[in-house]
Design a protein around this motif. Sequence first.
Motif, PDB file in Angstrom:
ATOM      1  N   GLY A  81       0.820  -1.204   0.000  1.00  0.00           N
ATOM      2  CA  GLY A  81       0.000   0.000   0.000  1.00  0.00           C
ATOM      3  C   GLY A  81       0.855   1.255   0.000  1.00  0.00           C
ATOM      4  O   GLY A  81       1.832   1.361  -0.737  1.00  0.00           O
ATOM      5  N   ALA A  82       0.510   2.199   0.873  1.00  0.00           N
ATOM      6  CA  ALA A  82       1.223   3.475   0.945  1.00  0.00           C
ATOM      7  C   ALA A  82       2.599   3.336   1.599  1.00  0.00           C
ATOM      8  O   ALA A  82       3.377   4.281   1.591  1.00  0.00           O
ATOM      9  CB  ALA A  82       0.391   4.488   1.723  1.00  0.00           C
ATOM     10  N   HIS A  83       2.899   2.158   2.135  1.00  0.00           N
ATOM     11  CA  HIS A  83       4.177   1.950   2.826  1.00  0.00           C
ATOM     12  C   HIS A  83       5.337   1.660   1.864  1.00  0.00           C
ATOM     13  O   HIS A  83       6.491   1.684   2.282  1.00  0.00           O
ATOM     14  CB  HIS A  83       4.079   0.796   3.820  1.00  0.00           C
ATOM     15  N   GLN A 113      11.921   2.487   7.625  1.00  0.00           N
ATOM     16  CA  GLN A 113      12.205   3.513   6.632  1.00  0.00           C
ATOM     17  C   GLN A 113      13.434   3.068   5.855  1.00  0.00           C
ATOM     18  O   GLN A 113      14.334   2.465   6.418  1.00  0.00           O
ATOM     19  CB  GLN A 113      12.547   4.848   7.313  1.00  0.00           C
ATOM     20  N   GLY A 114      13.487   3.375   4.568  1.00  0.00           N
ATOM     21  CA  GLY A 114      14.707   3.100   3.825  1.00  0.00           C
ATOM     22  C   GLY A 114      14.461   2.530   2.450  1.00  0.00           C
ATOM     23  O   GLY A 114      13.349   2.617   1.916  1.00  0.00           O
ATOM     24  N   GLN A 115      15.539   1.941   1.886  1.00  0.00           N
ATOM     25  CA  GLN A 115      15.471   1.402   0.532  1.00  0.00           C
ATOM     26  C   GLN A 115      16.056  -0.002   0.479  1.00  0.00           C
ATOM     27  O   GLN A 115      17.020  -0.302   1.174  1.00  0.00           O
ATOM     28  CB  GLN A 115      16.244   2.279  -0.443  1.00  0.00           C
ATOM     29  N   GLN A 153      19.173  -0.584   2.975  1.00  0.00           N
ATOM     30  CA  GLN A 153      19.494   0.477   3.927  1.00  0.00           C
ATOM     31  C   GLN A 153      18.199   0.815   4.634  1.00  0.00           C
ATOM     32  O   GLN A 153      17.427   1.648   4.151  1.00  0.00           O
ATOM     33  CB  GLN A 153      20.087   1.680   3.212  1.00  0.00           C
ATOM     34  N   ILE A 154      17.983   0.125   5.744  1.00  0.00           N
ATOM     35  CA  ILE A 154      16.707   0.230   6.447  1.00  0.00           C
ATOM     36  C   ILE A 154      16.967   0.639   7.890  1.00  0.00           C
ATOM     37  O   ILE A 154      17.893   0.150   8.522  1.00  0.00           O
ATOM     38  CB  ILE A 154      15.957  -1.117   6.407  1.00  0.00           C
ATOM     39  N   THR A 180       8.260   3.425   3.626  1.00  0.00           N
ATOM     40  CA  THR A 180       7.862   4.557   4.445  1.00  0.00           C
ATOM     41  C   THR A 180       6.928   4.042   5.528  1.00  0.00           C
ATOM     42  O   THR A 180       5.805   3.623   5.237  1.00  0.00           O
ATOM     43  CB  THR A 180       7.135   5.629   3.604  1.00  0.00           C
ATOM     44  N   ASP A 181       7.385   4.041   6.759  1.00  0.00           N
ATOM     45  CA  ASP A 181       6.595   3.605   7.910  1.00  0.00           C
ATOM     46  C   ASP A 181       5.995   2.207   7.707  1.00  0.00           C
ATOM     47  O   ASP A 181       4.845   1.953   8.066  1.00  0.00           O
ATOM     48  CB  ASP A 181       5.474   4.602   8.228  1.00  0.00           C
TER      49      ASP A 181
END
Length: 164
Positions: free
Chosen positions: A101-103, A153-155, A144-145, A118-119
Amino acid sequence: MSEPTTSSAPGLAQRWQALNDRERQLVLLAAAAVALLLIWLLVLKPTWTVWRELPAKTAKVEDELLQLQLLASDAKDLKGQPAISPAQAQEAIKTATDRLGAHGKLTIAGDRATLTLTDAPPTQWRAWMAEARAGARARPISAQIQRGANGLQGQVVVSLPTAP
């Protein structure tokens, strides 16, 4: 001039003979105490320490072995799966990302996919990773979290399969 003694044994024997019975007993008791201390420090204590720590170390090694066996089983399962096309891999990883979803936001560039979290709840991220590995045959390249107040958060960058 007196002639120097060549051995200290006669001196010790003479000193021993010069001691009374009580002093001899005290010297023997002190020597026995020193001997027991040396035996404890050099032999018994290291052995006792090993035996005391052995169950915990054995359990840790068994847990690590179980994890390695699970990873080997997963690798065997993944290796046995049929190859998929790059289009199928992209579709599978997009489907997995839609579940976030939005995360999660996905960016695909060639054979690399970058997921921006994101969250995100840790359980959703683990599910995404499992689905990306199994469904899209993606392999993690870098992550990278960081744990934030509301989630992760991260990638995460994964490699997608190329044409079979």
